[in-house]
Enzyme design. Structure first.
Site, mmCIF file in Angstrom:
data_model
loop_
_atom_site.group_PDB
_atom_site.id
_atom_site.type_symbol
_atom_site.label_atom_id
_atom_site.label_comp_id
_atom_site.label_asym_id
_atom_site.label_seq_id
_atom_site.Cartn_x
_atom_site.Cartn_y
_atom_site.Cartn_z
ATOM 1 N N SER A 21 0.808 -1.213 0.000
ATOM 2 C CA SER A 21 0.000 0.000 0.000
ATOM 3 C C SER A 21 0.847 1.272 0.000
ATOM 4 O O SER A 21 0.371 2.329 -0.394
ATOM 5 C CB SER A 21 -0.923 0.003 1.212
ATOM 6 O OG SER A 21 -0.162 -0.069 2.397
ATOM 7 N N HIS B 192 1.026 5.272 6.379
ATOM 8 C CA HIS B 192 0.818 5.878 5.058
ATOM 9 C C HIS B 192 1.072 7.375 5.139
ATOM 10 O O HIS B 192 1.406 7.892 6.205
ATOM 11 C CB HIS B 192 -0.609 5.580 4.581
ATOM 12 C CG HIS B 192 -0.848 4.112 4.433
ATOM 13 N ND1 HIS B 192 -1.499 3.368 5.379
ATOM 14 C CD2 HIS B 192 -0.481 3.260 3.462
ATOM 15 C CE1 HIS B 192 -1.521 2.095 5.009
ATOM 16 N NE2 HIS B 192 -0.916 2.006 3.849
ATOM 17 N N ASP C 66 -3.119 6.452 11.864
ATOM 18 C CA ASP C 66 -2.319 5.803 10.824
ATOM 19 C C ASP C 66 -1.014 6.572 10.686
ATOM 20 O O ASP C 66 -0.984 7.691 10.159
ATOM 21 C CB ASP C 66 -3.091 5.802 9.495
ATOM 22 C CG ASP C 66 -2.282 5.206 8.332
ATOM 23 O OD1 ASP C 66 -1.084 4.875 8.529
ATOM 24 O OD2 ASP C 66 -2.853 5.086 7.229
#
Ligand SMILES: *[C@@H]1O[C@H](CO)[C@@H](O)[C@H](O)[C@H]1NC(C)=O
Ligand SMILES: *[C@@H]1O[C@H](CO)[C@@H](O)[C@H](O)[C@H]1NC(C)=O
Ligand SMILES: *[C@@H]1O[C@H](CO)[C@@H](O)[C@H](O)[C@H]1NC(C)=O
Ligand SMILES: *[C@@H]1O[C@H](CO)[C@@H](O)[C@H](O)[C@H]1NC(C)=O
Ligand SMILES: *[C@@H]1O[C@H](CO)[C@@H](O)[C@H](O)[C@H]1NC(C)=O
Length: 457
Positions: free
Chosen positions: A196, A431, A428
């Site tokens: 990702s 990312h 998060d």
């Protein structure tokens, strides 16, 4: 597995999923372009072919190589033993002429730096707050940008994290020129393969291209499968693609639903990337997942279950990948990149509430060093010239650039106010927001395309 497992045991942090987007042209040093132009790309192709002709026998054509042992595919052929991969030490010796130690012939057409043939180091520099130049685009302009990374749309109140420009030492200052980038990418196919974080980078590049286009209606996103997504800019015959393959090697679901990570095979679908102009690989994070987050039930080699430490499994997987590239990629046609580990900011370097980059360089180590050294060693052992996009350090400084609580939950919906108040569970810090840091990775990628295919530094 122990050292890998230990460092990723995060307090309740939920690991993560995915994302996208960027772009630029024109770091000038005097009149020397820092960013490539189409003319320079053509020079690159010709010069690279001449260089390869001088230094190495031509690689086997991809279709021939695909039949060789390196591409094991149970659907098509019997598994070959991976003894043929040889040991790393021997391969490093074999590779002396083309490996990292070699000094590629100078190619004046795209050199920048000190004006004496030495290229400036794109990766050694500092972050400069430059709201006049960054962000390179607005999230609202880019309809396919995923909710997971559109931090401001998800309520992030500060915008400063979008406004930092990476300034490599000695490379002149940067100016983004979308039109030049479009010309550079005309008739090109770029493919990101990995997890990702590479999707984050893919989204960035797709947005950079999209927002630079004179006619944005002449584009499309194709979902070929759940693992394969393509952005096309028709007027430029350009595609930017993303293959999801978080381990690079094949993760196979058995009939009884158990999952085997096959250390000696790459996914069958990877055949489709052969022939692309540029391929950017990555892997890393998924190897550190433990417990319920670990994606495989067992490891397999030669079709049988094997037990081994995580480090060894990772090394074997990268060897399989390196051999696959050597047997399937024609280096006169395809530039190969490996993007280095993208840092997380957890525990002592927690990204929550951070709004400015780290400037004093007191970074607490966060990722198993063995993964990084394993990657570097395997790239060095390859016959195919591969560029190591060493963005780890410059990204480590960007503690401010993660979505934190301005992201989505497992249902893909932006976090609720209550969820945002539970950052230990929901933040998060893996990312990156877009626009944001991956835009800079792509600026460096595009600049690197004009350089020799060896480790960029
Ligand atoms: C479009 O780009 C591909 C590479 O991605 C190239 O092979 C093809 O020749 C291009 N088509 C035209 C019409 O230039
Ligand atoms: C599932 O199947 C694989 C082989 O297909 C076997 O090795 C494994 O032991 C099985 N697992 C369970 C839990 O039945
Ligand atoms: C994060 O920032 C908010 C708003 O500035 C503040 O209310 C909160 O206490 C901070 N939390 C932590 C853990 O620093
Ligand atoms: C480095 O900067 C961070 C904030 O950016 C600060 O919390 C930390 O104390 C600083 N460390 C040193 C050694 O100055
Ligand atoms: C990557 O960058 C780091 C930090 O800048 C450096 O220590 C390391 O040697 C680099 N790796 C390679 C292979 O150049």
């Amino acid at each position: 597995m122990d050292s890998i497992a230990a460092s990723s045991a995060q307090r309740g942090a939920l690991c993560s999923l995915l994302c996208l987007c960027l772009f630029s042209a024109g770091l000038l040093l005097g009149s020397r372009p820092f960013f490539p132009t189409p003319r320079l790309w053509e020079h690159f192709s010709r010069a690279q072919q001449q260089r390869l002709a001088r230094t190495a026998p031509p690689p086997a054509p991809p279709h021939v190589a695909a039949a060789a042992a390196a591409y094991h595919d149970h659907d098509v052929e019997a598994p070959a033993p991976d003894v043929g991969y040889g040991d790393i030490g021997r391969e490093e010796e074999d590779d002396e002429e083309m490996g990292l130690g070699s000094a590629p012939a100078p190619a004046p057409a795209w050199e920048d730096g000190d004006g004496e043939g030495r290229e400036c180091d794109l990766l050694d520099g500092s972050w400069v707050h430059d709201p006049a130049s960054y962000p390179l685009y607005q999230a609202a302009e880019c309809p396919f940008l995923s909710d997971q990374v559109t931090c401001r749309r998800n309520g992030r109140p500060d915008a400063g994290y979008e406004q930092w420009r990476w300034q490599p030492r000695g490379c002149g200052s940067a100016r983004f020129r979308g039109a030049e980038v479009l010309e550079q990418l005309r008739n090109r196919r770029l493919v990101f393969v990995g997890d990702s974080l590479n999707r984050n980078m893919w989204e960035s590049l797709a947005c950079i291209i999209y927002t630079a286009l004179p006619d944005r209606s002449r584009t499309r996103i194709e979902d070929v499968s759940s693992e394969y997504r393509i952005f096309r800019a028709m007027d430029y015959n350009c595609s930017v693609e993303f293959f999801w393959s978080p381990f690079l090697v094949k993760l196979e679901t058995k009939q009884n639903q158990t999952k085997a990570l096959k250390l000696d095979q790459l996914p069958t679908m990877l055949k489709q990337v052969v022939g692309a102009d540029v391929i950017i690989f990555n892997t890393g994070h998924w190897w550190t997942h433990t417990g319920k987050l670990r994606a495989w039930d067992h490891l397999e080699r030669n079709g049988v279950i094997v037990e081994m430490e995580g480090e060894e499994a990772f090394n074997r997987a990268l060897r399989t990948w390196a051999r696959w590239v050597d047997h399937n990629i024609d280096p006169t046609r395809t530039r190969v990149f490996f993007r280095s580990i993208s840092p997380e900011h957890k525990s002592a370097n927690w990204c929550y509430n951070q709004t400015t980059p780290i400037t004093n360089e007191t970074i607490i180590p966060w990722f198993p060093k063995i993964l990084i050294s394993t990657i570097q060693r395997n790239i060095q052992s390859m016959k195919t010239p591969a560029t190591y996009l060493n963005i780890t350090h410059l990204s480590e400084l960007r503690i401010d650039a993660h979505p934190s609580v301005y992201t989505t939950n497992r249902d893909g919906k932006p976090l609720s106010t209550q969820q945002r108040q539970q950052p230990i569970t929901y933040a998060d810090c893996s990312h990156w927001c877009l626009p944001g840091l991956p835009d800079t990775w792509n600026v460096i990628l595009l600049a690197s395309l004009m350089r020799h295919p060896s480790i960029v530094h």
